[in-house]
Design a protein around this motif. Structure first.
Motif, short mmCIF file in Angstrom:
data_model
loop_
_atom_site.label_atom_id
_atom_site.label_comp_id
_atom_site.label_asym_id
_atom_site.label_seq_id
_atom_site.Cartn_x
_atom_site.Cartn_y
_atom_site.Cartn_z
N THR A 53 0.84 -1.20 0.00
CA THR A 53 0.00 0.00 0.00
C THR A 53 0.87 1.25 0.00
O THR A 53 1.70 1.41 0.89
CB THR A 53 -0.91 0.02 1.23
N PRO A 54 0.72 2.12 -0.99
CA PRO A 54 1.55 3.34 -1.00
C PRO A 54 1.10 4.31 0.08
O PRO A 54 -0.05 4.28 0.52
CB PRO A 54 1.30 3.91 -2.40
N PRO A 55 1.99 5.18 0.52
CA PRO A 55 1.58 6.21 1.48
C PRO A 55 0.60 7.17 0.83
O PRO A 55 0.51 7.26 -0.40
CB PRO A 55 2.90 6.91 1.84
N VAL A 56 -0.12 7.90 1.66
CA VAL A 56 -1.12 8.84 1.15
C VAL A 56 -0.90 10.20 1.78
O VAL A 56 -0.34 10.33 2.87
CB VAL A 56 -2.56 8.36 1.45
N LEU A 57 -1.35 11.20 1.05
CA LEU A 57 -1.36 12.56 1.57
C LEU A 57 -2.68 12.77 2.29
O LEU A 57 -3.76 12.65 1.69
CB LEU A 57 -1.22 13.55 0.40
N THR A 58 -2.62 13.05 3.59
CA THR A 58 -3.84 13.20 4.37
C THR A 58 -4.21 14.66 4.63
O THR A 58 -5.33 14.94 5.02
CB THR A 58 -3.72 12.49 5.72
N LEU B 76 3.85 26.16 2.10
CA LEU B 76 3.10 24.92 1.94
C LEU B 76 3.42 23.93 3.05
O LEU B 76 4.51 23.94 3.63
CB LEU B 76 3.43 24.26 0.59
N GLY B 77 2.47 23.05 3.32
CA GLY B 77 2.67 21.96 4.27
C GLY B 77 2.01 20.70 3.76
O GLY B 77 0.90 20.74 3.21
N PHE B 78 2.68 19.56 3.91
CA PHE B 78 2.15 18.27 3.49
C PHE B 78 2.19 17.31 4.68
O PHE B 78 3.25 17.15 5.30
CB PHE B 78 2.98 17.68 2.34
N VAL B 79 1.07 16.67 4.98
CA VAL B 79 1.00 15.67 6.05
C VAL B 79 0.71 14.32 5.40
O VAL B 79 -0.23 14.20 4.60
CB VAL B 79 -0.08 16.01 7.08
N VAL B 80 1.50 13.31 5.72
CA VAL B 80 1.36 12.01 5.08
C VAL B 80 1.05 10.93 6.11
O VAL B 80 1.25 11.11 7.31
CB VAL B 80 2.64 11.63 4.30
#
Length: 961
Positions: A671-676, A705-709
């Motif tokens: 399962t690949p990681p996802v951007l939440t 910008l901010g990305f939460v994974v």
């Protein structure tokens, strides 16, 4: 007894130990009614108080919200299904909803969706979808229809028995659909014989019209149960024969409860049956055995409650059990690997009678003596799985001297010696204990009743280390002690002896509270102690354990790190948390058969091994309570290597048996990681603006910008490692904070960027890079193509205008120059005449001023500008406005003057001075690149590196070299 239920049919005895998920971790409610995993890899839990989505790290809850038409219609969730196109269908008390994962919204008007697919408009009871994209719908009145996603074909299926509506539907391993009706008749919907299995009248007839449910195992055999009646389960292990009826009364394979709420099959083919008040009944179909997984109120690793309302096995082989009031319990054989022995009430001699474990020693039979912290001495007969306890009896002088055991030792003759706290040294002959206690009037008695260490060296000397009186030697033939003393005139400096070991050369190492004291074979002492920050010194004086490994290296466990002694230099190398240890307090150390060094700490245990291809480099594998350890904290020196190669670790809550040869790697997941979460200026952006989009376009002002994974890795979630790279900005992969799982970027220039992530389960082996987002930051209008076209037109026009003006000025200048030449000639004649007169009538006197450099106004302005920037060098907020104010000019005047004199704007002028000062610091100081960036006024090292490379052509790190 080993915690949990032993599964003898797994080949190796394996304890089923669960991890828990509840409202404390974010679930909307502890009553879990349904469980399913969606197409992206999220786990969903239905509860009476909303729908919970779990990403392996956090739980997000969806509830009904008044006046919000795209919220779920009702928070009371009854069931969850994966429907057409792998969408999530949510059944509530007020009707069915379809989850739109691209907007994180719910479609309430399911009738219109059914109508668009050509399906009957009726209440949906259940949905089953196979991997080929075919979905079967069970609706009110027992109607069964199928929908093919690829061609949109709808099929309807008549009842096998018109008088018996279908009540359950299930898929076999090949993806074919089966149904069961109110009479318990099992049918295959397509192909083969329609009626395959039927309950005999005497089996199911007395149940009337039951709400039968169906489960098909991997062998294609059906299991039938009634969700609302306590009838047990019917299982057809043979196509031709009658079903086996498993109940509480059935012989050989009896259930412990007949009311069943669900069934699942694990990767090994075992059937997990969720019951009401009976926990999970675990069936091994191959060996026709059954065992029970029950809640134990004294053990939080058992199933959290015995009423299990939902059971689900995901694609990674993790079993999820939703309970009535205690949330979710989940299990995978590799998640908890270490057998745990703990005290359990009412279990007899097969149970560890006391939890707090201080010491282990193995006898010649392979059994283990266990010293406890208040529970006396315990003998563990491993073959019989029986524990025998010996306690202190004040009325019996031949009983154990104290119930607090600090040290255990078996000498060459096989005699067991016990060091106690305030109970002296004890010897056990198999029948009674002989005590050696302190006598103030007898100098040949033991100097202290608290015995911390016992050791017999190769010369036969029997050393006894005490808590407060240093060392003594015992003559075992006479029972007399030789007190060696401590302090300046004593044998050792310290009165506290915590460790004794002998190396291959015959040196005796003593661990104390003031460092290490080593008695050389020649009879002299070497002292090792902590000396501030001096390189090579012992990391801490309080020593907990000393061992010599198979390579004749000495390891010293202290309260502040693990130390490896280098005999060639006489120095120590310290390992701490920054090197990979779970905690700096190292309580015990032992070497296994393969040469791996194991240590126990205050936060779990660690296996340490030197890399074969890279000597001097050590890898750490850490384990904690989530792996099945008795707790994160262990007791000092409660560690032992057995003759079997197994390791024992003891602590306040029991002890673990670890077999290094059988430790499983965590299951790999595809399962690949996802951007939440996607954030602008630290605020979440609505998912409809970014989720599922190939590219997100932003304005030039949206540059923070901010990305939460999330890893979607559900076993030992906190162990997922992440690396990220923003292509177009980052040159290298950057380690992500495992707690926040967030990557943040500020002051991004206009351009195209790709946010990419790699995931690892161990920090060493990484997945392929996954692109989770593509971002385009548009330039401002003045940097667009049209703007540059206008700049070009304006520039050409300006050039022509300037040329015309210059020609006009040149003509005027030529005319003025001629007039000036004529006037100059006349003036020179006058001056010549005047000079002649002065020479005649005046005394000649020559006066010359001293030569001084004359600074022009422009040079003076630039010097002042340079001094001003240097004065404010370290101020990150020193702006062009601040610059103009300090120069006492307007911003416009400053801009024109600086641009005219230097060719740079004021902001470029400031930045260049800072970069040149940074270059000086790189050459002349030992500061890091980040420290230099802050020193010269950059708020972030990344822009410093970017502009530095643009100015000098190399990165700061390369410039220094």
């Amino acid at each position: 007894m080993v915690v949990g239920c032993l599964l003898p049919f797994r080949g190796v005895s394996q304890a089923v130990q669960f991890q828990q998920l509840s409202v404390e971790e974010g679930l909307s409610h502890n009553h879990v009614t349904a469980i399913v995993k969606d197409k992206r890899g999220f786990l969903w839990f239905g509860t009476p108080a909303g729908l919970s989505r779990y990403d392996g790290h956090e739980v997000k809850v969806f509830r009904h919200a008044a006046n919000q038409p795209y919220s779920i219609v009702d928070s009371d969730i009854l069931d969850l299904f994966v429907g057409p196109h792998r969408q999530l269908w949510v059944k509530t008390k007020l009707g069915m909803n379809i989850y739109d994962d691209r907007r994180e919204q719910f479609i309430r008007n399911v009738d219109s969706v059914l109508q668009s697919m050509g399906l009957p408009i009726a209440e949906i009871i259940a949905i089953q979808r196979n991997d080929q994209g075919k979905c079967w719908f069970l609706q009110a009145e027992g109607m069964v229809s199928s929908y093919d996603e690829q061609n949109g074909v709808v099929s309807s299926y008549p009842r096998a028995d018109p008088a018996a509506p279908v009540t359950g539907i299930a898929l076999d391993r090949s993806g074919k659909a089966w149904t069961v009706d109110q009479q318990g008749t099992v049918c295959q919907l397509e192909g083969g014989s329609r009626v395959a299995y039927r309950l005999r009248d005497r089996d199911g007839g007395d149940q009337g019209s039951a709400d039968f449910q169906l489960f098909i195992d991997r062998n294609g055999y059906p299991w039938v149960y009634a969700a609302s009646l306590p009838v047990g389960v019917y299982w057809w292990p043979d196509e031709q024969g009658p079903p086996l009826h498993l109940t509480t009364e059935s012989e050989g394979m009896s259930l412990n409860n007949q009311l069943i709420f669900g069934m699942a099959e694990d990767p090994d083919g075992n059937i997990w049956i969720a019951t009401d008040h009976g926990g999970i009944n675990l069936v091994d179909p191959k060996n026709r055995q059954i065992s029970y997984l029950l809640h134990d109120e004294y053990n939080d690793r058992t199933i959290s409650q015995n009423s299990v309302m939902a059971i689900y096995c995901d694609v990674d082989g993790i079993l999820w059990a939703g309970t009535f009031k205690r949330g979710v319990s989940y299990y995978h054989p590799s998640q908890i690997q270490f057998a745990l022995y703990q005290r359990q009430r009412g279990r007899g001699e097969s149970v560890l009678p006391f939890d707090d474990i201080n010491q282990f020693v193995e006898d010649e039979k392979g059994n283990v003596w266990i010293g406890t912290n208040g529970g006396g001495l315990i003998y563990f007969d491993r073959r019989a799985n029986r524990f025998t306890q010996y306690r202190h009896n004040p009325k019996d002088p031949h009983s154990l001297g104290s119930d607090v055991i600090v040290n255990l030792y078996i000498d060459r003759k096989g005699v067991l010696w016990i060091g106690t706290y305030h109970g002296g040294l004890n010897r056990f002959d198999g029948h009674r204990f002989v005590r050696y206690t302190h006598d103030a009037l007898n100098p040949a008695s033991i100097p202290d009743n608290s015995v911390w260490e016992i050791y017999e060296d190769t010369r036969g000397r029997f050393w006894v280390g005490t808590l407060k009186a240093g060392l003594a030697q015992l003559n075992r033939a006479t029972g007399r002690f030789t007190r060696l003393g401590f302090g300046e005139q004593g044998f050792t400096q310290s009165a506290y002896i915590s460790a004794i070991t002998e190396d291959q050369r015959g040196g005796i190492w003593f661990g104390t509270a003031t460092g290490v004291e080593m008695l050389t074979p020649e009879g002299t002492f070497k002292l090792f102690s902590y000396r501030g920050d001096q390189p090579g010194a012992l990391s801490n004086d309080h020593v907990n354990e000393i061992i010599e490994d198979g390579h004749q290296r000495i390891w010293v466990a202290t309260r502040e790190g693990l130390n490896l002694y280098d005999a060639a230099t006489g120095t120590f190398r310290a390992f701490r948390m920054e090197d990979g240890l779970p905690d700096n307090t190292v309580l015990g150390v032992v070497e296994d058969r393969e040469g791996t060094i194991w240590v126990s700490t205050a936060r779990g245990i660690s296996a340490i091994r030197e890399e074969i291809s890279n000597p001097g480099q050590w890898r750490f594998w850490n384990y904690d309570r989530r792996d099945g350890l008795q707790g994160n904290a262990f007791n000092e020196d409660a560690i032992c290597l057995l003759s079997t190669g197994e390791l024992l670790f003891g602590g306040p809550s029991g002890f673990n048996v670890i077999d290094p040869a059988h430790i499983q790697s965590p299951p790999s997941t595809q399962t690949p990681p996802v951007l939440t979460d996607f954030q602008l200026f630290n605020r979440s952006v609505d998912v409809s603006q970014w989720l599922g989009r190939k590219e997100v376009t932003l304005s030039h002002e949206q540059d923070m910008l901010g990305f939460v994974v999330a890893s979607l890795y559900f076993l030992n979630k906190d162990r997922a490692y992440f690396r990220y790279k923003l292509e177009g900005f980052d040159q290298d992969w950057v380690a992500m904070d495992r707690r926040t799982r967030k990557a943040a970027f500020t002051n991004l220039d206009p351009g195209n960027y790709q946010f990419r992530v790699m995931v690892s389960e161990d920090g060493e082996n990484w997945s392929v890079p996954y692109t989770l987002a593509s971002i385009t930051i548009m330039p401002p209008f003045w940097r667009t193509g049209w703007a540059y076209f206008l700049y070009t037109v304006f520039g050409l026009g300006s050039i022509l205008l300037i040329r015309h003006i210059e020609r006009t000025r040149e003509k005027t200048r030529f005319a003025l120059q001629r007039e000036r030449q004529e006037a100059r000639s006349k003036l020179e004649n006058v001056l010549k005449q005047q000079a002649t007169m002065e020479q005649v009538y005046k005394k000649k006197l020559d006066v010359f001023p001293s030569e001084k450099p004359v600074m022009t106004a422009d040079e003076s302005f630039l010097r002042k500008a340079l001094d001003t920037v240097e004065q404010h060098m370290a101020e990150a907020d020193f702006s062009v406005e601040s610059f103009a104010h300090a120069m006492h000019v307007s911003r416009v005047s400053l801009y024109k003057r600086i641009l005219t004199l230097t060719g740079h704007t004021p902001s470029e002028f400031i930045r260049n001075i800072r970069l040149r000062r940074g270059a000086q610091l790189l050459e002349q100081s030992g500061l890091t690149v980040a420290e230099i960036a802050y020193e010269v006024g950059f708020s972030n090292p990344k822009p410093f590196s970017k502009y530095f490379k643009a100015l000098y052509g190399v990165a700061p790190s390369a410039y220094r070299k």
